[in-house]
Design an enzyme around this catalytic site. Structure first.
Site, PDB file in Angstrom:
ATOM      1  N   GLY A  49       0.775  -1.243   0.000  1.00 50.73           N
ATOM      2  CA  GLY A  49       0.000   0.000   0.000  1.00 50.73           C
ATOM      3  C   GLY A  49       0.802   1.285   0.000  1.00 50.73           C
ATOM      4  O   GLY A  49       0.380   2.279  -0.577  1.00 50.73           O
ATOM      5  N   ASP A 105       0.184   3.521   3.969  1.00 44.53           N
ATOM      6  CA  ASP A 105      -0.814   4.286   3.226  1.00 44.53           C
ATOM      7  C   ASP A 105      -1.911   4.816   4.137  1.00 44.53           C
ATOM      8  O   ASP A 105      -2.305   5.965   4.062  1.00 44.53           O
ATOM      9  CB  ASP A 105      -1.417   3.421   2.092  1.00 44.53           C
ATOM     10  CG  ASP A 105      -1.859   2.038   2.559  1.00 44.53           C
ATOM     11  OD1 ASP A 105      -1.788   1.734   3.769  1.00 44.53           O
ATOM     12  OD2 ASP A 105      -2.279   1.237   1.701  1.00 44.53           O
ATOM     13  N   ASP A 108      -5.893   2.492  10.120  1.00 43.83           N
ATOM     14  CA  ASP A 108      -7.302   2.197  10.332  1.00 43.83           C
ATOM     15  C   ASP A 108      -7.449   1.708  11.778  1.00 43.83           C
ATOM     16  O   ASP A 108      -7.423   2.501  12.706  1.00 43.83           O
ATOM     17  CB  ASP A 108      -7.719   1.154   9.291  1.00 43.83           C
ATOM     18  CG  ASP A 108      -9.204   0.866   9.252  1.00 43.83           C
ATOM     19  OD1 ASP A 108      -9.955   1.574   9.926  1.00 43.83           O
ATOM     20  OD2 ASP A 108      -9.606  -0.074   8.548  1.00 43.83           O
ATOM     21  N   LYS A 137      -7.786   7.074   9.575  1.00 45.69           N
ATOM     22  CA  LYS A 137      -9.198   6.865   9.931  1.00 45.69           C
ATOM     23  C   LYS A 137      -9.261   6.830  11.455  1.00 45.69           C
ATOM     24  O   LYS A 137      -9.344   5.755  12.054  1.00 45.69           O
ATOM     25  CB  LYS A 137      -9.686   5.514   9.400  1.00 45.69           C
ATOM     26  CG  LYS A 137      -9.907   5.432   7.914  1.00 45.69           C
ATOM     27  CD  LYS A 137     -10.596   4.095   7.604  1.00 45.69           C
ATOM     28  CE  LYS A 137     -10.501   3.715   6.162  1.00 45.69           C
ATOM     29  NZ  LYS A 137     -10.998   2.362   5.868  1.00 45.69           N
ATOM     30  N   PHE A 158     -14.247   3.224   2.957  1.00 42.26           N
ATOM     31  CA  PHE A 158     -13.264   2.392   2.272  1.00 42.26           C
ATOM     32  C   PHE A 158     -12.818   3.125   1.013  1.00 42.26           C
ATOM     33  O   PHE A 158     -13.625   3.453   0.153  1.00 42.26           O
ATOM     34  CB  PHE A 158     -13.831   1.007   1.927  1.00 42.26           C
ATOM     35  CG  PHE A 158     -12.756   0.093   1.426  1.00 42.26           C
ATOM     36  CD1 PHE A 158     -11.901  -0.536   2.314  1.00 42.26           C
ATOM     37  CD2 PHE A 158     -12.565  -0.096   0.066  1.00 42.26           C
ATOM     38  CE1 PHE A 158     -10.873  -1.356   1.864  1.00 42.26           C
ATOM     39  CE2 PHE A 158     -11.538  -0.912  -0.402  1.00 42.26           C
ATOM     40  CZ  PHE A 158     -10.698  -1.532   0.503  1.00 42.26           C
ATOM     41  N   VAL A 159     -11.534   3.408   0.915  1.00 44.48           N
ATOM     42  CA  VAL A 159     -11.017   4.201  -0.199  1.00 44.48           C
ATOM     43  C   VAL A 159      -9.971   3.419  -0.991  1.00 44.48           C
ATOM     44  O   VAL A 159      -9.346   2.497  -0.466  1.00 44.48           O
ATOM     45  CB  VAL A 159     -10.395   5.531   0.300  1.00 44.48           C
ATOM     46  CG1 VAL A 159     -11.473   6.460   0.830  1.00 44.48           C
ATOM     47  CG2 VAL A 159      -9.341   5.292   1.371  1.00 44.48           C
ATOM     48  N   ASP A 165      -5.704  -0.460  -2.303  1.00 46.28           N
ATOM     49  CA  ASP A 165      -6.351  -1.387  -3.222  1.00 46.28           C
ATOM     50  C   ASP A 165      -7.686  -1.898  -2.710  1.00 46.28           C
ATOM     51  O   ASP A 165      -7.989  -1.830  -1.516  1.00 46.28           O
ATOM     52  CB  ASP A 165      -5.452  -2.605  -3.451  1.00 46.28           C
ATOM     53  CG  ASP A 165      -5.450  -3.547  -2.243  1.00 46.28           C
ATOM     54  OD1 ASP A 165      -5.128  -3.077  -1.140  1.00 46.28           O
ATOM     55  OD2 ASP A 165      -5.798  -4.734  -2.403  1.00 46.28           O
ATOM     56  N   ARG A 171      -4.534   0.407  -7.220  1.00 42.18           N
ATOM     57  CA  ARG A 171      -3.373   1.043  -6.581  1.00 42.18           C
ATOM     58  C   ARG A 171      -2.763   2.108  -7.479  1.00 42.18           C
ATOM     59  O   ARG A 171      -2.129   3.043  -7.012  1.00 42.18           O
ATOM     60  CB  ARG A 171      -2.297  -0.004  -6.279  1.00 42.18           C
ATOM     61  CG  ARG A 171      -2.691  -1.033  -5.233  1.00 42.18           C
ATOM     62  CD  ARG A 171      -1.460  -1.806  -4.787  1.00 42.18           C
ATOM     63  NE  ARG A 171      -1.767  -3.047  -4.106  1.00 42.18           N
ATOM     64  CZ  ARG A 171      -2.018  -3.157  -2.805  1.00 42.18           C
ATOM     65  NH1 ARG A 171      -2.006  -2.091  -2.051  1.00 42.18           N
ATOM     66  NH2 ARG A 171      -2.268  -4.333  -2.261  1.00 42.18           N
TER      67      ARG A 171
HETATM   68  P1  IMP Z   1      -5.256  -1.495  10.207  1.00 41.08           P
HETATM   69  O1  IMP Z   1      -4.410  -2.641  10.653  1.00 41.08           O
HETATM   70  O2  IMP Z   1      -6.711  -1.725  10.478  1.00 41.08           O
HETATM   71  O3  IMP Z   1      -4.783  -0.150  10.726  1.00 41.08           O
HETATM   72  O4  IMP Z   1      -5.214  -1.470   8.640  1.00 41.08           O
HETATM   73  C1  IMP Z   1      -4.185  -0.955   7.973  1.00 41.08           C
HETATM   74  C2  IMP Z   1      -4.075  -1.563   6.591  1.00 41.08           C
HETATM   75  O5  IMP Z   1      -5.354  -1.934   6.069  1.00 41.08           O
HETATM   76  C3  IMP Z   1      -3.517  -0.546   5.651  1.00 41.08           C
HETATM   77  O6  IMP Z   1      -2.131  -0.687   5.544  1.00 41.08           O
HETATM   78  C4  IMP Z   1      -4.221  -0.870   4.352  1.00 41.08           C
HETATM   79  O7  IMP Z   1      -3.467  -1.800   3.626  1.00 41.08           O
HETATM   80  C5  IMP Z   1      -5.505  -1.513   4.732  1.00 41.08           C
HETATM   81  N1  IMP Z   1      -6.639  -0.556   4.672  1.00 41.08           N
HETATM   82  C6  IMP Z   1      -7.253   0.074   5.699  1.00 41.08           C
HETATM   83  N2  IMP Z   1      -8.248   0.874   5.274  1.00 41.08           N
HETATM   84  C7  IMP Z   1      -8.253   0.756   3.920  1.00 41.08           C
HETATM   85  C8  IMP Z   1      -9.049   1.381   2.873  1.00 41.08           C
HETATM   86  O8  IMP Z   1      -9.948   2.209   3.101  1.00 41.08           O
HETATM   87  N3  IMP Z   1      -8.749   0.995   1.610  1.00 41.08           N
HETATM   88  C9  IMP Z   1      -7.770   0.092   1.304  1.00 41.08           C
HETATM   89  N4  IMP Z   1      -7.003  -0.482   2.235  1.00 41.08           N
HETATM   90  C10 IMP Z   1      -7.241  -0.159   3.541  1.00 41.08           C
HETATM   91 MG    MG Z   2      -1.308  -1.679   3.678  1.00 41.85          MG
END
Ligand code: IMP
Ligand code: MG
Length: 190
Positions: A49, A105, A108, A137, A158-159, A165, A171
């Site tokens: 990402g 990227d 979340d 986020k 979700f973006v 991706d 991407r």
């Molecule tokens: P986390 O572990 O929930 O913080 O997620 C982080 C990872 O989830 C990021 O590195 C992204 O690869 C993926 N991700 C989170 N939100 C999105 C989104 O809105 N679109 C695409 N990938 C996302």
């Molecule tokens: Mg990622």
């Protein structure tokens, strides 16, 4: 901005265009250049990402930094973080003695970065670890992760695009936006 071409037509709404993203990266790179002056800096890209952001950000930082990559999977094809973080690499980069800046990227739930930081501390003795993300986020956070450099804060949407991706696609879009529902599998629609 005018949107044309097959992949571009899949987007419902553009949230951040290329000019805004690059202008924000100029500002972040300037801060990083000041903050890490005279320090041994290794920037770690979280694959896949962060690849697009990494290329644009690193070329704006005026320091003799090193670059490493870490490959993880956390979404497993869906639109929600699975909570399971899988490392797709046989060996961690050597980060002992380095000031480490992890670039991702999007932040979340924060579980991915929590797992990565935990693994780095298991294997190495870095001088410091900080985090730079293009998107934050904030309202979705589960893990205790506080990014030091944030491009933009976004709602829990979700973006895709600019490295992000859906099912491995989108991407390469130079901007970031939401997908039209017809391009999201029924089981992933919210
Ligand atoms: P986390 O572990 O929930 O913080 O997620 C982080 C990872 O989830 C990021 O590195 C992204 O690869 C993926 N991700 C989170 N939100 C999105 C989104 O809105 N679109 C695409 N990938 C996302
Ligand atoms: Mg990622």
């Amino acid at each position: 901005m005018s949107i044309s071409g097959a992949t571009h037509d899949h987007l419902e709404r553009v949230l951040f265009d290329e000019v805004s993203i690059l202008a924000r990266l100029d500002e972040i790179a300037e801060r990083i250049t000041k903050d890490y002056a005279d320090m041994p800096l290794t920037v770690v890209a979280v694959l896949h990402g962060s690849l697009i952001m990494m290329a644009d950000l690193l070329r704006r930082i005026r320091l003799p930094l090193k670059m490493e990559c870490i490959s993880v999977e956390s979404y497993h094809g869906g639109v929600e973080s699975s909570g399971r973080v899988k490392f797709n690499m046989s060996k961690m980069p050597e980060l002992t003695g380095e000031h480490v800046l992890i670039v991702d990227d999007i932040l979340d739930s924060g579980r991915t970065l929590e797992a990565i930081i935990g693994k780095i501390y298991e294997d190495c003795v870095p001088e410091s670890i900080k985090v730079a993300v293009l998107l934050d986020k904030k309202t979705s956070r589960v893990a205790d992760i506080d990014p030091h450099y944030v491009g933009f804060e976004i709602d829990d949407l979700f973006v895709v695009g600019y490295g992000l991706d859906y099912q491995g696609k989108y991407r390469n879009l130079p901007f970031i936006g939401t997908l039209k529902p017809e391009h999201i599998l029924p089981e992933h629609r919210v």
